[in-house]
Design an enzyme around this catalytic site. Structure first.
Site, PDB file in Angstrom:
ATOM      1  N   HIS A 281       0.840  -1.197   0.000  1.00  0.00           N
ATOM      2  CA  HIS A 281       0.000   0.000   0.000  1.00  0.00           C
ATOM      3  C   HIS A 281       0.874   1.246   0.000  1.00  0.00           C
ATOM      4  CE1 HIS A 281       1.114  -0.453   4.262  1.00  0.00           C
ATOM      5  NE2 HIS A 281       0.930   0.853   4.358  1.00  0.00           N
TER       6      HIS A 281
ATOM      7  N   ASP B 103       0.808   5.169   1.992  1.00  0.00           N
ATOM      8  CA  ASP B 103       0.125   5.850   3.084  1.00  0.00           C
ATOM      9  C   ASP B 103      -0.578   7.080   2.510  1.00  0.00           C
ATOM     10  OD1 ASP B 103       1.245   3.934   4.721  1.00  0.00           O
ATOM     11  OD2 ASP B 103       2.860   5.226   5.456  1.00  0.00           O
TER      12      ASP B 103
ATOM     13  N   HIS C 207       4.815   0.214  -0.031  1.00  0.00           N
ATOM     14  CA  HIS C 207       5.528  -0.650   0.913  1.00  0.00           C
ATOM     15  C   HIS C 207       4.624  -1.742   1.471  1.00  0.00           C
ATOM     16  CE1 HIS C 207       3.800   2.808   3.042  1.00  0.00           C
ATOM     17  NE2 HIS C 207       3.635   2.002   4.084  1.00  0.00           N
TER      18      HIS C 207
ATOM     19  N   ARG D 132       7.298  -8.981  15.984  1.00  0.00           N
ATOM     20  CA  ARG D 132       7.764  -7.653  15.576  1.00  0.00           C
ATOM     21  C   ARG D 132       6.665  -6.635  15.837  1.00  0.00           C
ATOM     22  NH1 ARG D 132       7.255  -4.756  10.555  1.00  0.00           N
ATOM     23  NH2 ARG D 132       8.959  -3.291  10.349  1.00  0.00           N
TER      24      ARG D 132
HETATM   25  C1  J5X Z   1      -5.466   8.536   8.710  1.00  0.00           C
HETATM   26  C2  J5X Z   1      -5.438   7.296   8.292  1.00  0.00           C
HETATM   27  C3  J5X Z   1      -4.287   6.661   7.581  1.00  0.00           C
HETATM   28  C4  J5X Z   1      -4.720   5.221   7.463  1.00  0.00           C
HETATM   29  C5  J5X Z   1      -6.206   5.354   7.340  1.00  0.00           C
HETATM   30  C6  J5X Z   1      -6.541   6.324   8.464  1.00  0.00           C
HETATM   31  C7  J5X Z   1      -6.401   5.605   9.813  1.00  0.00           C
HETATM   32  C8  J5X Z   1      -5.476   4.406   9.784  1.00  0.00           C
HETATM   33  C9  J5X Z   1      -4.324   4.483   8.770  1.00  0.00           C
HETATM   34  C10 J5X Z   1      -3.841   3.112   8.302  1.00  0.00           C
HETATM   35  C11 J5X Z   1      -2.855   2.414   9.239  1.00  0.00           C
HETATM   36  C12 J5X Z   1      -2.388   1.072   8.616  1.00  0.00           C
HETATM   37  C13 J5X Z   1      -2.060   1.181   7.136  1.00  0.00           C
HETATM   38  C14 J5X Z   1      -3.146   1.987   6.397  1.00  0.00           C
HETATM   39  C15 J5X Z   1      -2.878   1.953   4.911  1.00  0.00           C
HETATM   40  C16 J5X Z   1      -4.516   1.514   6.846  1.00  0.00           C
HETATM   41  O1  J5X Z   1      -5.200   0.679   6.339  1.00  0.00           O
HETATM   42  O2  J5X Z   1      -4.900   2.206   7.978  1.00  0.00           O
HETATM   43  C17 J5X Z   1      -3.185   3.382   6.964  1.00  0.00           C
HETATM   44  C18 J5X Z   1      -4.166   4.379   6.331  1.00  0.00           C
HETATM   45  C19 J5X Z   1      -3.611   5.182   5.186  1.00  0.00           C
HETATM   46  O3  J5X Z   1      -2.497   5.721   5.230  1.00  0.00           O
HETATM   47  O4  J5X Z   1      -4.331   5.263   4.180  1.00  0.00           O
HETATM   48  O1  AKG Z   2       5.200  -2.470  10.022  1.00  0.00           O
HETATM   49  C1  AKG Z   2       5.761  -1.872   9.115  1.00  0.00           C
HETATM   50  O2  AKG Z   2       6.979  -1.926   8.920  1.00  0.00           O
HETATM   51  C2  AKG Z   2       4.929  -1.048   8.156  1.00  0.00           C
HETATM   52  C3  AKG Z   2       3.713  -0.400   8.770  1.00  0.00           C
HETATM   53  C4  AKG Z   2       2.961   0.436   7.780  1.00  0.00           C
HETATM   54  O3  AKG Z   2       3.257   0.478   6.621  1.00  0.00           O
HETATM   55  C5  AKG Z   2       1.807   1.239   8.232  1.00  0.00           C
HETATM   56  O4  AKG Z   2       1.418   1.177   9.421  1.00  0.00           O
HETATM   57  O5  AKG Z   2       1.263   1.984   7.390  1.00  0.00           O
HETATM   58 FE   FE2 Z   3       2.210   2.120   5.576  1.00  0.00          FE
END
Ligand code: J5X
Ligand code: AKG
Ligand code: FE2
Length: 375
Positions: A234, A236, A291, A301
């Site tokens: 994905h 961010d 990533h 981890r």
């Molecule tokens: C403000 C954010 C950023 C979110 C959505 C929302 C709350 C949680 C974040 C995450 C956290 C885990 C990876 C991700 C890809 C996910 O699924 O939830 C992130 C996402 C994003 O960066 O899009």
């Molecule tokens: O655990 C990791 O190294 C990546 C976590 C991550 O990509 C995320 O929380 O958006």
């Molecule tokens: Fe991420």
């Protein structure tokens, strides 16, 4: 008067009931529902001898002046990610956050579920929302903090919640100021000054114009790590993400759109990644880092992600100076909440779905990588 939608309300219109994982520690064999078979179609530097090991994510010493800014600019143009040392965040704070994260995930499952994320919520315990875009389950659990974690922490630790609230607040403050510094260094390299970013606040400190989300991730020991996936590929959605992974391997970044490179842990270092909104802000010049996190058989981890993004009312659009005849306007104006809403539906196709014209070469099209082959 229009009210500005809150970050905590982004999923109200698109609720999703994601079942939480069973206690992953109890499995001696990988259940079929977690078997990704081929996690991705790209070779990894770990398994493929043709992938050069010298190709490693840039490591930048923030105290290395005058070189650091230029190194950051280069890293973000070519990788979208770098590791940083001498970042100014106290190592003791990182250690405390790590212990706290371990303490949280070590709580018994039914106890953690007291702070479960609701289907239409953002904060709380559960599997990240992106898990619904993959046909198989991810080998992980997560806890998302938006604004004050008080309510959730009171449920988890009726007696000790306040020390954990203070800790996450201090972590947020330190990470926020590091993000502010890094953003100005990164934008400075593109010739951007504070006058070009009208929403940064009067002294450019982003204090009132940014919002943060903290994501704690836990990846238990996995009986068959080559067939499993901790967190699927994905980008961010943030402007910038700062990831603390301490001494445990697992984070991999997509290099030049065609191979995975492990981000080798460096003591005390933090991983800095460009998110979709900084990619938009820089009109595609800085690459949004694709990533994933893989798992292992020897040690559990954890990782801690700090997502730095604009406040609810702030509209992000490519900075004027970065729009030129040879580099036409690539993206429209959008807020973080609007972007997250789209992302909840379109996932890795979100950036390309809002793109106004074909990207110049060098802009990664994550579109091609959104499909995970299973079977
Ligand atoms: C403000 C954010 C950023 C979110 C959505 C929302 C709350 C949680 C974040 C995450 C956290 C885990 C990876 C991700 C890809 C996910 O699924 O939830 C992130 C996402 C994003 O960066 O899009
Ligand atoms: O655990 C990791 O190294 C990546 C976590 C991550 O990509 C995320 O929380 O958006
Ligand atoms: Fe991420």
């Amino acid at each position: 008067m229009n009210t500005i939608p809150k970050l905590t309300d982004v999923y109200k219109t698109h609720p999703l009931d994601i079942p939480t994982n069973k206690n992953l520690d109890s499995f001696e064999q990988l259940p079929d529902t977690y078997d990704w078979i081929q996690p991705d179609s790209f070779p990894s530097s770990l398994t493929d001898p043709n992938v050069s090991l010298s190709d490693s994510v840039p490591l930048i010493d923030l105290s290395d002046l005058p070189n650091a800014p230029h190194l950051i600019g280069n890293a973000l143009k070519t990788w979208g990610v770098f590791q940083v040392i001498n970042h100014g965040v106290p190592i003791s704070l990182l250690n405390s956050m790590e212990s706290f994260t371990n303490a949280l995930f070590d709580l018994p499952s039914p106890h953690k579920l007291k702070a479960a994320r609701t289907p239409d919520g953002v904060a709380g315990y559960g599997l990240p929302r992106i898990s619904t875009f993959f046909p198989k389950r991810m080998w992980s659990e997560g806890f998302t903090i938006v604004g004050s974690p008080l309510e959730h922490f009171q449920k988890l630790w009726p007696d000790e919640y306040s020390k954990y609230c203070d800790l996450t607040e201090e972590y947020s403050r330190e990470m926020g100021s590091l993000c502010g510094r890094l953003i100005w260094l990164a934008l400075g390299e593109l010739g951007i000054t504070q006058e070009d970013v009208n929403w940064a606040g009067s002294n450019g400190d982003f204090k009132t114009s940014t919002n943060a989300v903290i994501q704690l991730n836990s990846y238990p020991i996995c009986p068959d790590p080559d067939r499993a996936m901790g967190l699927g590929a994905h980008t961010d959605s943030s402007l910038l993400t700062i990831l603390y992974q301490n001494n445990s391997r697992g984070l991999q970044v997509l290099r030049e759109g065609n191979r995975w490179v492990m981000v080798e842990p460096v003591n005390g270092a933090l991983v800095v990644q460009v998110g979709d909104l900084l990619h938009i802000l820089t009109n595609g010049l800085y690459l949004s880092s694709v990533h994933q996190a893989v798992v292992n058989q020897t040690q559990k981890r954890i990782s801690i992600a700090y997502f730095f993004g604009p406040s609810e009312g702030v509209e992000i659009s490519p900075i004027n100076k970065l729009v030129t005849p040879t580099r036409p306007l690539l993206y429209p104006t959008i807020t973080w909440t609007e972007y997250l809403r789209k992302k909840a539906k379109l996932f890795n196709n979100t950036l390309s779905s809002i793109r106004l014209c074909a990207p110049p070469s060098g802009v990664l099209d994550i579109n091609d990588h959104s499909e995970v082959k299973v079977g």
